[in-house]
Motif scaffolding. Structure first.
Motif, PDB file in Angstrom:
ATOM      1  N   ILE A 129     120.217  63.246 -14.159  1.00 44.75           N
ATOM      2  CA  ILE A 129     121.439  62.291 -13.838  1.00 44.75           C
ATOM      3  C   ILE A 129     121.889  62.558 -12.469  1.00 44.75           C
ATOM      4  N   SER A 130     121.726  63.803 -12.070  1.00 42.87           N
ATOM      5  CA  SER A 130     122.334  64.033 -10.831  1.00 42.87           C
ATOM      6  C   SER A 130     121.354  63.630  -9.607  1.00 42.87           C
ATOM      7  N   GLU A 159     128.415  51.854 -25.626  1.00 41.27           N
ATOM      8  CA  GLU A 159     127.514  52.512 -26.639  1.00 41.27           C
ATOM      9  C   GLU A 159     126.812  52.045 -27.538  1.00 41.27           C
ATOM     10  N   ASN A 160     127.332  50.884 -28.237  1.00 45.09           N
ATOM     11  CA  ASN A 160     126.578  50.137 -29.011  1.00 45.09           C
ATOM     12  C   ASN A 160     125.267  49.578 -28.542  1.00 45.09           C
ATOM     13  N   LEU A 161     125.517  49.051 -27.390  1.00 44.38           N
ATOM     14  CA  LEU A 161     124.410  48.234 -26.471  1.00 44.38           C
ATOM     15  C   LEU A 161     123.532  49.236 -26.287  1.00 44.38           C
ATOM     16  N   THR A 162     123.748  50.396 -25.708  1.00 43.70           N
ATOM     17  CA  THR A 162     122.628  51.193 -24.920  1.00 43.70           C
ATOM     18  C   THR A 162     122.328  52.469 -25.908  1.00 43.70           C
ATOM     19  N   GLY A 163     123.145  52.845 -26.649  1.00 42.02           N
ATOM     20  CA  GLY A 163     122.648  53.933 -27.638  1.00 42.02           C
ATOM     21  C   GLY A 163     123.141  55.405 -26.875  1.00 42.02           C
ATOM     22  N   ILE A 164     124.037  55.163 -25.752  1.00 39.46           N
ATOM     23  CA  ILE A 164     124.404  56.308 -25.320  1.00 39.46           C
ATOM     24  C   ILE A 164     125.765  56.720 -25.518  1.00 39.46           C
ATOM     25  N   LYS A 165     126.075  57.939 -26.113  1.00 44.50           N
ATOM     26  CA  LYS A 165     127.391  57.981 -26.406  1.00 44.50           C
ATOM     27  C   LYS A 165     128.465  58.155 -25.564  1.00 44.50           C
ATOM     28  N   ALA A 166     129.615  57.291 -25.862  1.00 45.02           N
ATOM     29  CA  ALA A 166     130.927  57.146 -25.202  1.00 45.02           C
ATOM     30  C   ALA A 166     131.342  58.359 -24.284  1.00 45.02           C
ATOM     31  N   HIS A 167     131.171  59.510 -24.995  1.00 45.06           N
ATOM     32  CA  HIS A 167     131.385  60.959 -24.372  1.00 45.06           C
ATOM     33  C   HIS A 167     130.482  61.089 -23.164  1.00 45.06           C
ATOM     34  N   THR A 168     129.459  60.896 -23.406  1.00 48.39           N
ATOM     35  CA  THR A 168     128.049  60.977 -22.314  1.00 48.39           C
ATOM     36  C   THR A 168     128.633  59.998 -21.246  1.00 48.39           C
ATOM     37  N   ILE A 169     128.881  58.706 -21.514  1.00 48.43           N
ATOM     38  CA  ILE A 169     129.211  57.829 -20.352  1.00 48.43           C
ATOM     39  C   ILE A 169     130.414  58.348 -19.549  1.00 48.43           C
ATOM     40  N   ARG A 170     131.446  58.969 -20.320  1.00 55.73           N
ATOM     41  CA  ARG A 170     132.516  59.281 -19.541  1.00 55.73           C
ATOM     42  C   ARG A 170     132.140  60.582 -18.644  1.00 55.73           C
ATOM     43  N   ILE A 171     131.236  61.520 -19.082  1.00 58.61           N
ATOM     44  CA  ILE A 171     130.846  62.618 -18.258  1.00 58.61           C
ATOM     45  C   ILE A 171     130.051  61.889 -16.952  1.00 58.61           C
ATOM     46  N   TRP A 172     129.225  61.153 -17.273  1.00 61.82           N
ATOM     47  CA  TRP A 172     128.351  60.528 -16.125  1.00 61.82           C
ATOM     48  C   TRP A 172     129.362  59.863 -15.294  1.00 61.82           C
ATOM     49  N   GLU A 173     130.161  58.995 -15.633  1.00 62.93           N
ATOM     50  CA  GLU A 173     131.227  58.558 -14.924  1.00 62.93           C
ATOM     51  C   GLU A 173     131.974  59.446 -13.765  1.00 62.93           C
ATOM     52  N   LYS A 174     132.459  60.319 -14.662  1.00 61.05           N
ATOM     53  CA  LYS A 174     133.608  61.168 -13.890  1.00 61.05           C
ATOM     54  C   LYS A 174     132.656  62.216 -13.115  1.00 61.05           C
ATOM     55  N   ASN A 211     119.650  54.851 -17.960  1.00 63.42           N
ATOM     56  CA  ASN A 211     119.304  55.461 -19.232  1.00 63.42           C
ATOM     57  C   ASN A 211     117.951  55.517 -19.411  1.00 63.42           C
ATOM     58  N   THR A 212     117.155  54.566 -18.882  1.00 61.13           N
ATOM     59  CA  THR A 212     115.823  54.583 -19.006  1.00 61.13           C
ATOM     60  C   THR A 212     114.930  55.603 -18.070  1.00 61.13           C
ATOM     61  N   LEU A 213     115.564  55.642 -16.876  1.00 62.07           N
ATOM     62  CA  LEU A 213     115.186  56.754 -15.863  1.00 62.07           C
ATOM     63  C   LEU A 213     115.323  58.147 -16.488  1.00 62.07           C
ATOM     64  N   ASN A 214     116.626  58.070 -17.206  1.00 58.67           N
ATOM     65  CA  ASN A 214     116.950  59.587 -17.670  1.00 58.67           C
ATOM     66  C   ASN A 214     116.103  60.042 -18.895  1.00 58.67           C
ATOM     67  N   ASN A 215     115.501  58.838 -19.751  1.00 56.58           N
ATOM     68  CA  ASN A 215     114.845  59.131 -20.890  1.00 56.58           C
ATOM     69  C   ASN A 215     113.349  59.526 -20.425  1.00 56.58           C
ATOM     70  N   LEU A 250     120.630  57.811  -5.886  1.00 57.19           N
ATOM     71  CA  LEU A 250     119.625  56.850  -5.515  1.00 57.19           C
ATOM     72  C   LEU A 250     120.196  55.661  -4.949  1.00 57.19           C
ATOM     73  N   PRO A 251     119.642  54.854  -3.959  1.00 51.96           N
ATOM     74  CA  PRO A 251     120.248  53.681  -3.779  1.00 51.96           C
ATOM     75  C   PRO A 251     120.462  52.683  -4.671  1.00 51.96           C
ATOM     76  N   GLU A 252     121.504  51.915  -4.757  1.00 50.80           N
ATOM     77  CA  GLU A 252     121.682  50.832  -6.053  1.00 50.80           C
ATOM     78  C   GLU A 252     120.327  50.046  -6.161  1.00 50.80           C
ATOM     79  N   GLU A 253     119.468  49.454  -5.248  1.00 53.67           N
ATOM     80  CA  GLU A 253     118.594  48.711  -5.315  1.00 53.67           C
ATOM     81  C   GLU A 253     117.489  49.277  -6.003  1.00 53.67           C
TER      82      GLU A 253
END
Length: 320
Positions: free
Chosen positions: A87-88, A34-49, A78-82, A93-96
């Motif tokens: 996010i869906s 969260e500190n490094l990206t500016g993305i809230k931890a709650h959002t990271i958990r949602i994206w992850e789950k 996050n760049t692409l999302n901005n 997308l393939p990792e590369e």
């Protein structure tokens, strides 16, 4: 359009040494992300789950931890999302493909944000090549002065924030600081090969005893030389008696220091009082205090002879 060849990622002041000097961080908590990206931890958990964009490791106590590859991926996502990508869709997308798309959308308007994040990722990975590749690409398109205002100073400010949240260790700070110093020194040396045009006053730059953060002072030295002033750079840990001796060598002296650490309340005021009684004993000698400690100086000590500036540019913008 300005493009970096290296992969660009979405990644106020320095503080005293930490006991964690040898504790180099290679795994990050969700709060670190969260500190490094500016993305809230709650959002990271949602994206992850919901979308499975990250696969965290787990500690013995079931706490999420992430490696630098996860940090890199999240910054790119996050760049692409901005830029409007859902996010869906990103998750499919393939990792590369993700870092390739990030490179494709970078424009001259957004490059400063990407450079800052790239420098931060270099710091987190102790990646000298990434720093140098990024810097050299910038230097090919911009003058150094623009780089240090638009890229280095925001990086230093961000480092202060990351330190305060314990996201980085002293090792990270020293690594990236030394790389920045190298670049400033190269450009200072280039300017020193040209005779000074404005020699009626000598600017003597130094750090007092106990002050170790030199980059702000180096930037001021660069700016003074760039504008044609004569400077004498004394560096770190300069006792007051050395300043007294300097006055016997040069006439019309302006002493310039950059202070960020006040170890105990009132220390800055005591230091300036000492200078007033030993160094600033005539009306011709001037003193400039820049950095965080300028906030601590009592208004009663601020005179035409003693000037304070919180930021480097506040001072350098006053020069002709």
């Amino acid at each position: 359009m300005f493009k970096l060849n290296t992969v660009l990622f979405n990644v106020n002041l320095f503080n005293v040494f930490s006991k964690k000097m040898n504790n180099i961080k290679s795994a990050f908590t969700i709060k670190d992300l969260e500190n490094l990206t500016g993305i809230k931890a709650h959002t990271i958990r949602i994206w992850e789950k919901r979308y499975g964009v990250l696969q965290p490791m787990r500690t013995d106590t079931n706490i999420r931890v992430y490696d630098t590859k996860s940090l890199q991926k999240l910054l790119n996502i996050n760049t692409l999302n901005n830029f409007g990508y859902k996010i869906s869709n990103i998750a499919k997308l393939p990792e590369e493909r993700i870092p390739q798309m990030v490179k494709e959308i970078i424009t001259s308007k957004t490059v400063n944000d990407h450079v800052l994040r790239n420098f931060k990722l270099s710091m987190m990975n102790f990646d000298t090549k990434l720093f140098l590749d990024t810097y050299n690409e910038l230097l090919a398109a911009r003058p150094f002065r623009e780089i240090f205002y638009n890229n280095f100073i925001p990086l230093l400010e961000e480092m202060g924030n990351l330190w305060q949240t314990e996201t980085i260790t002293p090792a990270h700070e020293h690594f990236i600081s030394n790389l920045i110093k190298q670049k400033i020194m190269v450009n200072i040396e280039s300017l020193q090969n040209t005779p000074s045009k404005l020699t009626d006053r000598t600017y003597v730059l130094y750090l007092p005893e106990g002050e170790i953060h030199e980059i702000g002072l180096m930037l001021i030295n660069y700016e003074l030389l760039h504008k044609g002033y004569h400077t004498v750079y004394l560096g770190e840990t300069v006792p007051v008696e050395d300043l007294v001796n300097i006055k016997q060598i040069f006439e019309h002296v302006t002493f310039v220091t950059y202070m960020t650490i006040e170890h105990e309340p009132g220390e800055t005021n005591k230091y300036i009082q000492e200078l007033k009684s030993t160094v600033l004993t005539d009306t011709d000698t001037e003193f400039v205090l820049s950095g965080r400690c300028s906030d601590f100086l009592s208004d009663t000590l601020k005179t035409e002879q003693i000037k304070t500036y919180r930021a480097v540019r506040e001072f350098t913008d006053t020069l002709e």
